[in-house]
Write a protein that holds these residues in place. Sequence first.
Motif, PDB file in Angstrom:
ATOM      1  N   MET A   1      24.636  34.274  16.694  1.00 42.91           N
ATOM      2  CA  MET A   1      25.837  34.467  17.529  1.00 42.91           C
ATOM      3  C   MET A   1      26.204  35.944  17.595  1.00 42.91           C
ATOM      4  SD  MET A   1      29.640  32.858  16.957  1.00 42.91           S
ATOM      5  CE  MET A   1      31.033  33.445  17.919  1.00 42.91           C
ATOM      6  N   ASN A   2      26.562  36.403  18.778  1.00 41.57           N
ATOM      7  CA  ASN A   2      26.977  37.789  18.947  1.00 41.57           C
ATOM      8  C   ASN A   2      28.404  37.994  18.457  1.00 41.57           C
ATOM      9  OD1 ASN A   2      24.560  38.673  20.246  1.00 41.57           O
ATOM     10  ND2 ASN A   2      25.263  37.720  22.134  1.00 41.57           N
ATOM     11  N   LEU A   3      28.646  39.105  17.761  1.00 41.30           N
ATOM     12  CA  LEU A   3      30.007  39.431  17.349  1.00 41.30           C
ATOM     13  C   LEU A   3      30.826  39.869  18.565  1.00 41.30           C
ATOM     14  CD1 LEU A   3      31.997  39.792  14.989  1.00 41.30           C
ATOM     15  CD2 LEU A   3      31.195  42.168  14.821  1.00 41.30           C
ATOM     16  N   ILE A   4      30.173  40.587  19.474  1.00 41.45           N
ATOM     17  CA  ILE A   4      30.816  41.032  20.715  1.00 41.45           C
ATOM     18  C   ILE A   4      29.893  40.701  21.877  1.00 41.45           C
ATOM     19  CG2 ILE A   4      31.556  43.057  22.047  1.00 41.45           C
ATOM     20  CD1 ILE A   4      32.369  44.320  19.364  1.00 41.45           C
ATOM     21  N   GLU A   5      30.460  40.140  22.939  1.00 37.03           N
ATOM     22  CA  GLU A   5      29.662  39.797  24.112  1.00 37.03           C
ATOM     23  C   GLU A   5      30.501  39.979  25.377  1.00 37.03           C
ATOM     24  OE1 GLU A   5      27.165  35.972  25.891  1.00 37.03           O
ATOM     25  OE2 GLU A   5      27.601  36.117  23.741  1.00 37.03           O
ATOM     26  N   ALA A   6      30.007  40.814  26.277  1.00 41.05           N
ATOM     27  CA  ALA A   6      30.675  41.040  27.565  1.00 41.05           C
ATOM     28  C   ALA A   6      29.770  40.550  28.679  1.00 41.05           C
ATOM     29  CB  ALA A   6      30.971  42.530  27.758  1.00 41.05           C
ATOM     30  N   ARG A   7      30.377  39.927  29.678  1.00 45.99           N
ATOM     31  CA  ARG A   7      29.639  39.437  30.842  1.00 45.99           C
ATOM     32  C   ARG A   7      30.366  39.850  32.113  1.00 45.99           C
ATOM     33  NH1 ARG A   7      25.935  39.376  28.234  1.00 45.99           N
ATOM     34  NH2 ARG A   7      24.774  37.662  27.275  1.00 45.99           N
ATOM     35  N   LYS A   8      29.691  40.683  32.912  1.00 44.28           N
ATOM     36  CA  LYS A   8      30.217  41.113  34.220  1.00 44.28           C
ATOM     37  C   LYS A   8      31.637  41.690  34.098  1.00 44.28           C
ATOM     38  CE  LYS A   8      26.448  39.500  36.056  1.00 44.28           C
ATOM     39  NZ  LYS A   8      25.371  40.458  36.408  1.00 44.28           N
ATOM     40  N   LEU A   9      31.849  42.492  33.063  1.00 43.47           N
ATOM     41  CA  LEU A   9      33.177  43.030  32.783  1.00 43.47           C
ATOM     42  C   LEU A   9      33.562  44.103  33.801  1.00 43.47           C
ATOM     43  CD1 LEU A   9      35.319  42.590  30.523  1.00 43.47           C
ATOM     44  CD2 LEU A   9      34.412  44.669  29.451  1.00 43.47           C
ATOM     45  N   VAL A  10      34.744  43.937  34.376  1.00 40.17           N
ATOM     46  CA  VAL A  10      35.246  44.870  35.394  1.00 40.17           C
ATOM     47  C   VAL A  10      36.642  45.333  34.995  1.00 40.17           C
ATOM     48  CG1 VAL A  10      35.978  45.126  37.810  1.00 40.17           C
ATOM     49  CG2 VAL A  10      33.917  43.799  37.257  1.00 40.17           C
ATOM     50  N   HIS A  11      36.888  46.636  35.127  1.00 40.74           N
ATOM     51  CA  HIS A  11      38.245  47.150  34.955  1.00 40.74           C
ATOM     52  C   HIS A  11      38.542  48.101  36.112  1.00 40.74           C
ATOM     53  CE1 HIS A  11      41.939  47.987  32.690  1.00 40.74           C
ATOM     54  NE2 HIS A  11      41.852  49.174  33.268  1.00 40.74           N
ATOM     55  N   GLU A  12      39.586  47.780  36.853  1.00 33.72           N
ATOM     56  CA  GLU A  12      39.947  48.570  38.025  1.00 33.72           C
ATOM     57  C   GLU A  12      41.275  49.289  37.810  1.00 33.72           C
ATOM     58  OE1 GLU A  12      37.796  45.952  41.536  1.00 33.72           O
ATOM     59  OE2 GLU A  12      39.901  45.590  41.090  1.00 33.72           O
ATOM     60  N   TYR A  13      41.296  50.554  38.214  1.00 31.31           N
ATOM     61  CA  TYR A  13      42.530  51.341  38.216  1.00 31.31           C
ATOM     62  C   TYR A  13      42.984  51.517  39.664  1.00 31.31           C
ATOM     63  CZ  TYR A  13      41.689  52.822  33.384  1.00 31.31           C
ATOM     64  OH  TYR A  13      41.497  52.859  32.024  1.00 31.31           O
ATOM     65  N   ILE A  14      44.268  51.348  39.893  1.00 34.25           N
ATOM     66  CA  ILE A  14      44.830  51.583  41.222  1.00 34.25           C
ATOM     67  C   ILE A  14      45.295  53.030  41.306  1.00 34.25           C
ATOM     68  CG2 ILE A  14      46.663  50.969  42.849  1.00 34.25           C
ATOM     69  CD1 ILE A  14      46.638  48.165  41.666  1.00 34.25           C
ATOM     70  N   ARG A  15      44.813  53.758  42.278  1.00 37.21           N
ATOM     71  CA  ARG A  15      45.233  55.148  42.487  1.00 37.21           C
ATOM     72  C   ARG A  15      46.362  55.176  43.506  1.00 37.21           C
ATOM     73  NH1 ARG A  15      40.007  58.573  43.902  1.00 37.21           N
ATOM     74  NH2 ARG A  15      39.807  56.874  45.384  1.00 37.21           N
ATOM     75  N   ARG A  16      47.409  55.899  43.171  1.00 41.62           N
ATOM     76  CA  ARG A  16      48.569  56.016  44.071  1.00 41.62           C
ATOM     77  C   ARG A  16      48.859  57.482  44.382  1.00 41.62           C
ATOM     78  NH1 ARG A  16      51.293  51.090  44.212  1.00 41.62           N
ATOM     79  NH2 ARG A  16      50.690  49.622  42.559  1.00 41.62           N
ATOM     80  N   ASP A  17      49.478  57.707  45.539  1.00 43.71           N
ATOM     81  CA  ASP A  17      49.899  59.065  45.882  1.00 43.71           C
ATOM     82  C   ASP A  17      51.256  59.357  45.250  1.00 43.71           C
ATOM     83  OD1 ASP A  17      51.841  57.798  47.440  1.00 43.71           O
ATOM     84  OD2 ASP A  17      50.738  58.071  49.314  1.00 43.71           O
ATOM     85  N   GLU A  18      51.812  60.530  45.540  1.00 43.87           N
ATOM     86  CA  GLU A  18      53.074  60.938  44.923  1.00 43.87           C
ATOM     87  C   GLU A  18      54.229  60.015  45.294  1.00 43.87           C
ATOM     88  OE1 GLU A  18      53.702  64.950  46.040  1.00 43.87           O
ATOM     89  OE2 GLU A  18      52.084  65.743  44.767  1.00 43.87           O
ATOM     90  N   GLU A  19      54.119  59.317  46.421  1.00 51.86           N
ATOM     91  CA  GLU A  19      55.186  58.414  46.861  1.00 51.86           C
ATOM     92  C   GLU A  19      54.969  56.982  46.372  1.00 51.86           C
ATOM     93  OE1 GLU A  19      55.319  58.776  51.064  1.00 51.86           O
ATOM     94  OE2 GLU A  19      56.076  60.845  51.039  1.00 51.86           O
ATOM     95  N   GLY A  20      53.900  56.772  45.587  1.00 46.22           N
ATOM     96  CA  GLY A  20      53.643  55.450  45.035  1.00 46.22           C
ATOM     97  C   GLY A  20      52.799  54.552  45.914  1.00 46.22           C
ATOM     98  N   ASN A  21      52.326  55.063  47.035  1.00 45.45           N
ATOM     99  CA  ASN A  21      51.481  54.264  47.924  1.00 45.45           C
ATOM    100  C   ASN A  21      50.046  54.176  47.366  1.00 45.45           C
ATOM    101  OD1 ASN A  21      53.575  53.948  49.903  1.00 45.45           O
ATOM    102  ND2 ASN A  21      53.183  56.065  50.547  1.00 45.45           N
TER     103      ASN A  21
END
Length: 283
Positions: A1-21
Amino acid sequence: MNLIEARKLVHEYIRRDEEGNVEGILAALDGVDLEVKAGEFVAILGHNGSGKSTLAKHLNVLLKASEGTLWVDGKDTLDDNYQWDIRKSAGMVFQNPDNQIIAGVVEEDVAFGPENIGVPTDEIWNRVEKSLKSVGMLGYREHSPNKLSGGQKQRVAIAGVMAMEPKCIVLDEPTAMLDPQGRREVLEAVGALNREKGITVILITHYMEEAVQADKVYVMDHGKVVMQGKPREIFSQVDRLKSYRLDVPQITLLAHELRKEGLQIPEGILTRQELAEALCQLY
């Protein structure tokens, strides 16, 4: 058994301008697959911005996946009920030890973690002694952390994690702010924990030499795992690593250049001793 296992892991950051858009979405992790067995020493390499530190934060549930799955010690990191258990299983050591050391005396700092999780007092001091001894800092238990070198501080930070008795230690560029002596001290301590205590180690780094002692190496670029294998397999692909803006250990590069000049030297030389032996066989 794996101690750590990731499958198709995705992390997205939302980029915004100075006005929050919303300006766009950046995938810091883009379909990452990862497997770490108990007791392994795994190095994760990558240029700045490759996603390796984002991945490290997922292993300790400091971040949660946008998509995909990640299990740590059999527990789903997306399940809030397991958050505390996962953090006890996978301890985290950061780049700057000053951000982790909070007490005015070394032994009190190491005791802070187990005290917070309700470990009995006698057991706490037993753990403090064992942890400081395991990283070669027992003689400094009554010192002020402020008077220690960078490498010594980082070893105290590692001892603080060890006192929590995790199954795995995740080190996010732990030597980036240290001089060569400090780097050696920390790497020797980490290697000993892995070899002698059986602690699973995940080392996030951009120093190629630090990955030589690993059992397995993952290379990341633009949020993806682009290479994986044993150190010798990875570092024998010098030109491919350079295409990902990575260097190789100096000895490996020297052997690579000698091969290009016609010397019959094996690929994937990792140490001075290996290069010396290869040259002796030629002459």
